[in-house]
Design a protein around this motif. Structure first.
Motif, short mmCIF file in Angstrom:
data_model
loop_
_atom_site.label_atom_id
_atom_site.label_comp_id
_atom_site.label_asym_id
_atom_site.label_seq_id
_atom_site.Cartn_x
_atom_site.Cartn_y
_atom_site.Cartn_z
N ILE A 1 15.73 64.53 10.44
CA ILE A 1 16.52 63.18 11.19
C ILE A 1 16.29 61.94 10.19
N ALA B 1 6.79 50.79 21.84
CA ALA B 1 6.95 52.28 21.49
C ALA B 1 7.84 52.50 20.70
N GLU B 2 9.15 51.68 20.66
CA GLU B 2 10.10 52.09 19.35
C GLU B 2 9.52 51.57 18.25
N GLU C 1 18.37 57.04 24.94
CA GLU C 1 18.52 55.61 25.79
C GLU C 1 18.84 54.50 25.02
N PRO D 1 18.02 51.77 11.94
CA PRO D 1 18.25 51.10 13.22
C PRO D 1 19.09 49.87 13.06
N SER D 2 19.60 49.56 14.11
CA SER D 2 20.80 48.29 14.04
C SER D 2 19.96 47.23 13.96
N ALA E 1 12.04 47.43 11.43
CA ALA E 1 13.38 47.55 11.17
C ALA E 1 14.18 47.62 12.55
N GLY E 2 15.53 47.17 12.23
CA GLY E 2 16.17 46.89 13.48
C GLY E 2 15.95 45.84 14.08
N SER E 3 16.32 45.79 15.15
CA SER E 3 15.65 44.64 16.02
C SER E 3 15.09 44.53 17.28
N MET E 4 14.11 45.76 17.28
CA MET E 4 13.55 46.13 18.47
C MET E 4 12.23 45.41 18.68
N ARG F 1 8.61 49.21 25.91
CA ARG F 1 9.67 50.03 25.33
C ARG F 1 9.69 49.62 23.85
N VAL G 1 19.71 51.18 20.61
CA VAL G 1 19.10 52.48 20.72
C VAL G 1 17.65 52.61 20.73
N TYR G 2 17.01 53.21 21.83
CA TYR G 2 15.58 53.47 21.44
C TYR G 2 15.32 54.78 20.83
N TYR G 3 15.28 55.00 19.64
CA TYR G 3 15.15 56.09 19.03
C TYR G 3 13.94 57.06 19.66
N HIS G 4 12.72 56.49 20.01
CA HIS G 4 11.63 57.09 20.36
C HIS G 4 12.08 57.81 21.84
N THR G 5 13.14 57.59 22.39
CA THR G 5 13.63 58.31 23.82
C THR G 5 14.36 59.50 23.31
N MET H 1 8.78 53.96 8.49
CA MET H 1 9.80 52.65 8.39
C MET H 1 8.96 51.47 8.89
N TRP I 1 7.17 54.28 16.85
CA TRP I 1 7.96 55.25 16.48
C TRP I 1 8.49 55.12 14.92
N LEU I 2 9.21 54.07 14.89
CA LEU I 2 9.73 53.56 13.53
C LEU I 2 8.47 53.63 12.62
N VAL J 1 17.42 57.84 10.50
CA VAL J 1 17.69 56.81 11.38
C VAL J 1 17.71 55.38 10.60
#
Lengths: 638, 475
Positions: A432, B59-60, A464, A436-437, B73-76, B56, A409-413, B69, B63-64, A434
């Motif tokens: 909120i 950007a994620e 998204e 992330p996974s 964090a996460g695998s983005m 993308r 999941v793209y949390y910024h979307t 965070m 955002w984190l 969150v």
């Protein structure tokens, strides 16, 4: 509760209780068991049957050693894993919030997501919570013949902080939407009851009729009841409920009339006496939205007729409750409650302030979006639960959602639409959280608190995601079926569901349960995400082809680099004496294969080459022969 | 010298005009495409954006980070924290009526222009060195020989007009910035600006790890000087005119001291190493500052370099590793990881020994190899090595299979979206379609690398032959 002594039919039990009483003094509180069945006609011509079994073990020093009624398996579970609170539910079918109610205690407690849902709060230090959870899942898996042990992996459970409605940091939550629920889960569940399904209300659970229903949810709730005294420990409360929604066989000709039914027509069985170990054993019939409120005391009126006169009748603002005690029923005179409709009747259920649904957007196996749609319902309750903050009427809604790691999941979307207008997040989104996974390690979790204006028609949240690509071993056997995203939980923190009958009889277990204010919550649908699959039959081909390509790269590049050496040697050799060597031959051979003109072709005559070739051939043959002889020798020697 | 320069300037006066027109038109073309980027949807193409370069994901990560965070964090996000601080704020800037990520696109266009200009600078130096060496060897009599192509202009235009570069720039992958860092390192080394070379190398390594292998060619460039034919040729050459040259130190040294050993400028190299240490320290300090609240450097290395080396993400790209590691048995996973990564390292030494007299070409080959064996390759990497390849048009003029390779690259880049569409969107094909395409691409790259190396070696061989025969060779 205190000092109540049940008459026990079995002499052994009497002896045992006597011995216990001698050992621990007379202030020992007995364990209690009670059974109840709630029947409720639903507006859409169905009938809801809710079995409720409550088992209480009082706080005692000796608990865990001896239990008269309380199931030993559960008490051992509590002792071993220090479970403070736990709920396990097996559900098949979807709760119809529109027709079956959304804001009464029955629906907010028993409308569960499809499959298995488990949450537990532990009474252990933080570092051990995960370990306890893993052990608990395995224990429950064995106890209930279900694959709850899949919740063990860190990628399938989450630790909600506030979105779940319980502010505990020792809470773990997991759900298995794919789990099929059947009798193999019901039988071990029934084994926890003192009378199993042999006697009392549970005797009604005829498997074919129970599983024929539209909705089936079997739930087990366990909690510790603190005694408040030092050194006594805490008591245990075990609540087992089974909620089924059945369609009565409609024999009437008239289409507008609600179907008439009786217990025997619904379940194919009768109640022939209470479970003797139960303290109370009642059947309730709840009628909602009666057209003639003044007729509530009549169990026989113009609209409908009950086959048995109720022992008591209670009323609440919108519903009437008929109470029956099944003490008097026996083999000769079975308790067969029936309801016959005489006039067409219509009513509606109390609904949650917002109706939640969830769907997927986009096509293809690369990416997509998840949308949660909250729609306003025709709810009378909306006004009562409103929260006037800053003079504005608002509805608060908490959304708790788990994303498996392969849904990236793209949390910024995250986008929020209120009445089809895109909203800047800060207006509506109050809070909120969150997490992330991480790929193959942990699942993602999103908790958010929305504050919507009361006059909202609809609110939508979209987010998204990219679909993950898995290793072939990670796909289940039916990989092309897709993967499930567990249900999202929408709860309304300002709305509480409770039914208060304002009677002293509210001490009855089921009624006291209804009296407790419970959070209005609803689960959304489970989503099925198709993930693209690799070719499962290809591993060997892929490995060999890829390795061949890299061998090609390595070999040809190295060959291109070392070509000069051969060339120079040839150059020197052609000047000097023509002694054939392995190196020279090889370089010439490669040059020939690559279609390159040999630098000094005139110096080589075919005769010399053939002679070299023949000596080399001879050498090779000898080598092979020696190797074969050696092999033969050693193999026979062995 | 003054005469030569004057002639060159005169010669260049006509060509730059055309060059600038083409360069400007490429920029315009990019800007036009950017205004349609919403419809093109290039940023989600697997060929363009990999897990490392996707905007993308950046950007994620931003955002984190804004949500206090760790960006990892996460695998983005798997990129650099510095890039996040640079580009992150731009991802949230929106102008009404304009495509999203407009500012990021503009940054990438600027990065592309800078890369092209730096490439042009490299090319000019190489061209001068080539002419000089040809005259030294007596192959070319006059400096106004039309046979010498302006490789700088060609390389810059190849970079600007390469569809791969354009797609990467418009598709908002961060590879233009990675390419810029690599070209910066090479430009610094070619123009002997040691701090610049060190900065480029450190940044490129920080951004995508693989350019670390460029240390060898950069040290050679600083130590031995620009690309030149093998030293032996100069030793063999008897009739060298005694001219005063300053551009190619190697040839100068070789001329003044006709020894068998190529002189190695240890001082410059030590200087370079010092600057590398300084810049690395800067980068590490900046990273640790930006990540001080969460995880720190250990997490950064695990999530960036660790992610690159362990190939965790199995989403399809134009490389072959994603499918290989999706299919390979877990038991052998580590073995193959080691084999594939070591495959890059294995070729470094033979190539360095064989091509040490041509450090720029060595850098090009290293980049091509790393693009071939990268964990998450994208067309941006191909764009870089293809434009570097254009720097050697003079030497590689008689490269074999060039038409075949051109068709191969074209075919692969046309088939790749088709296969991806068939597999992912339509579901009528399966993963083997796309993987077959990737294997084809890998094969073409292999042929390209091998043929480039052989063509360069053949060129040296031809020079030698011509030199020994005192004949003139037309390139």
């Amino acid at each position: 509760m205190a000092g109540l002594v049940l008459t026990r039919p079995i002499p052994l039990l009497i002896l045992q209780s006597f011995l216990l009483a001698v050992a621990f003094g007379s202030n020992e509180v007995e364990e209690e068991f009670s059974e109840a069945l709630l029947l409720k006609p639903l507006p859409d011509r169905k009938v809801l049957a809710h079995f409720h079994f409550e088992n209480r073990a009082p706080p005692s020093n000796s608990h865990g050693r001896h239990h008269h009624l309380f199931p030993k398996a559960i008490s051992q579970l509590v002792q071993k894993f220090r479970v403070k609170e736990m709920e396990l539910s097996f559900t098949q079918g979807r709760w119809n919030h529109e027709h079956w109610g959304g804001s009464d205690p029955l629906s907010s407690m028993n409308a569960k997501p499809v499959g298995v849902e488990l949450w537990a709060v532990f009474d252990v230090p933080h570092s051990q919570v995960d370990a306890s959870w893993k052990n608990l899942t395995h224990a429950l898996s064995g106890l209930f013949c279900a694959s709850i042990n899949y919740l063990e992996s860190s990628a399938s459970y989450a630790a909600p902080t506030w979105g779940f409605g319980r502010n505990s940091d020792k809470l773990r939550y997991g759900s298995l939407p794919r789990e099929a629920v059947c009798t193999e889960n019901l039988t071990p569940w029934l084994k926890l009851l003192p009378c199993r399904d042999k006697d009392g209300i549970s005797a009604l659970m005829n498997r074919p009729s129970v599983y024929r229903g539209f909705y089936h949810s079997q739930r087990l709730y366990l909690s510790m009841v603190d005694s408040g005294e030092e050194g006594v420990g805490s008591g245990m409360l075990l609540e087992q409920t089974l909620t089924v929604v059945l369609q009565p066989d409609d024999v009437s000709v008239e289409k507008h009339l609600q179907p008439s039914w009786s217990l025997s027509s619904l379940f194919g069985r009768n109640v022939v006496g209470k479970c003797v170990l139960a303290k109370s054993s009642n059947v309730y019939l709840q009628m909602e939205g009666l057209a003639h409120p003044e007729a509530h005391t009549l169990w026989k009126n113009a609209e409908f007729e009950l086959s048995i006169k109720p022992d008591r009748t209670l009323r609440e603002s919108s519903s009437v409750l008929f109470i029956y005690s099944i003490d008097k029923s026996s083999d000769s005179e079975p308790f067969d409650l029936g309801l016959t409709w005489k006039l067409p009747s219509k009513w509606s259920c109390q609904q949650a302030p917002l109706h939640a649904s969830r769907f997927l957007m986009g096509s293809g196996n690369e990416r997509g979006a998840i949308a949660i749609l909250l729609k306003a319902t025709e709810s009378q309750d909306k006004l009562s639960g409103r929260d006037l903050t800053n003079g504005r009427c608002t509805i608060k809604a908490n959304i708790f959602q788990i994303f498996p790691w392969y849904v990236k999941v793209y949390y910024h979307t995250l986008q929020i639409f209120v009445d089809q207008q895109q909203n800047t997040s800060s207006e509506v989104l109050k809070k909120i959280n969150v997490s992330p996974s991480t790929d193959k390690m942990s699942s993602g979790m999103m908790e958010m608190m929305l504050e919507l204006p009361c006059e909202v028609k609809s609110a939508a949240i979209s987010i998204e995601y990219d679909k993950g690509f898995l290793h072939i071993d990670e796909y289940p056997p039916d990989a092309n079926q897709g993967f499930d995203i567990p249900s999202a939980l929408i709860s309304f923190p300002d709305h509480h569901a409770s039914l208060d009958f304002k009677e002293e009889l509210s001490t009855l277990p089921l009624l006291s349960k209804f009296k407790d204010k419970s959070l209005v919550r609803s689960y959304t649908e489970v989503l099925l995400v198709p993930l693209t699959t690799p070719d499962f039959s290809m591993p060997y081909n892929v490995i060999t082809i890829t390795c061949t390509v890299f061998a090609l790269y390595f070999g040809s590049l190295l060959n291109a680099l070392r070509r000069r050496i051969g060339e120079e040697e040839r150059f020197l050799k052609s000047k000097g004496k023509k002694t054939g060597g392995l190196k020279q031959l090889l370089s010439r051979f490669t040059a020939k294969i690559r279609g390159r003109p040999v630098e000094s072709p005139s110096s080589d005559s075919p005769a010399t080459r053939s002679s070299i070739l023949s000596t080399k051939l001879l050498f090779k043959i000898i080598l092979v022969a020696v190797a074969a002889a050696a092999w033969q020798f050693f193999s026979t020697d062995m | 010298m003054t005469k030569d320069d004057g002639e060159m300037v005169e010669e260049q006066k006509k060509k730059p005009c055309r060059f600038w027109i083409w360069a400007l038109s490429s920029v315009l073309f990019r800007l036009i495409l950017i205004s349609f980027s919403g419809n093109l949807n290039l940023s989600s193409r697997p060929e363009v954006s990999t897990p490392l370069t996707s905007i993308r994901r950046l950007a994620e990560g931003y955002w984190l980070k804004q949500a206090s965070m760790s960006p990892y964090a996460g695998s983005m996000y798997h990129g650099s924290p510095l890039l996040l601080s640079l580009l992150g704020p731009l991802t949230v800037q929106r102008v009404k009526g304009q495509p999203s990520h407009l500012f990021c696109s503009l940054v990438f266009v600027i990065a592309d222009i800078l890369s092209a200009m730096l490439l042009r600078g490299i090319g000019k130096k190489l061209q001068m060195a080539y002419g000089l060496n040809a005259r030294l060897l007596g192959l070319v009599k006059s400096p106004r020989d039309k046979g010498i192509l302006p490789c700088g202009d060609i390389a810059a235009l190849v970079y600007l007009w390469n569809p791969f570069t354009i797609v990467c720039c418009v598709g908002l992958s961060t590879s233009p910035i990675e390419n810029l860092a690599v070209i910066l390192a090479l430009n610094g080394a070619v123009t002997r600006r040691v701090p610049l070379a060190a900065f480029g190398l450190v940044m490129a390594t920080h951004l995508s790890l693989y350019p670390a292998i460029l240390t060898i060619p950069v040290i050679f460039l600083l130590g031995y000087g620009l690309d030149a034919p093998p030293l032996k040729l100069f030793l063999q050459t008897r009739n060298v005119e005694s001219e005063n040259r300053s551009t190619s130190s190697a040839s100068k040294q070789a001329k003044s001291k006709p020894t068998a050993h190529l002189p190695f400028l240890w001082k410059t190299v030590v200087h370079f190493v010092f600057w590398v240490l300084v810049w690395s320290l800067c980068v590490v300090v900046l990273c640790s500052l930006s990540l001080s609240k969460h995880g720190g450097l250990e997490e950064m290395f695990r999530r960036t370099y660790g992610f690159i080396l362990s190939i965790e993400d199995l989403s399809p790209n134009i490389g072959v590793f994603w499918y290989f590691f999706a299919e390979v048995f877990d038991f052998f996973r580590n073995f193959f990881l080691i084999v594939f990564h070591v495959n890059i390292l294995f070729m470094l030494l033979p190539l360095a020994i064989r091509l040490k007299h041509r450090p720029c070409f060595l850098a090009f080959i290293f980049l091509a190899i790393s693009s071939l064996l990268k964990s998450y390759p994208s067309v941006g990497d191909s764009a870089l090595y293809l434009s570097l390849w254009a720097l050697f048009v003079n030497e590689l003029a008689d490269m074999k299979f060039s038409f075949f390779l051109f068709c191969g690259y074209l075919g692969v880049s046309l088939l790749s979206p088709v296969m991806h569409n068939l597999w992912i969107w339509r579901g009528t094909g399966n993963a083997n379609f796309y993987f077959g395409n990737a294997i084809g691409y890998a094969c073409f790259q292999i042929v390209f690398v091998v043929e480039s190396v052989s063509a360069m070696l053949n060129h040296d061989r031809a020079l030698k032959r011509c030199n020994s025969n005192h004949q003139k060779v037309e390139n």
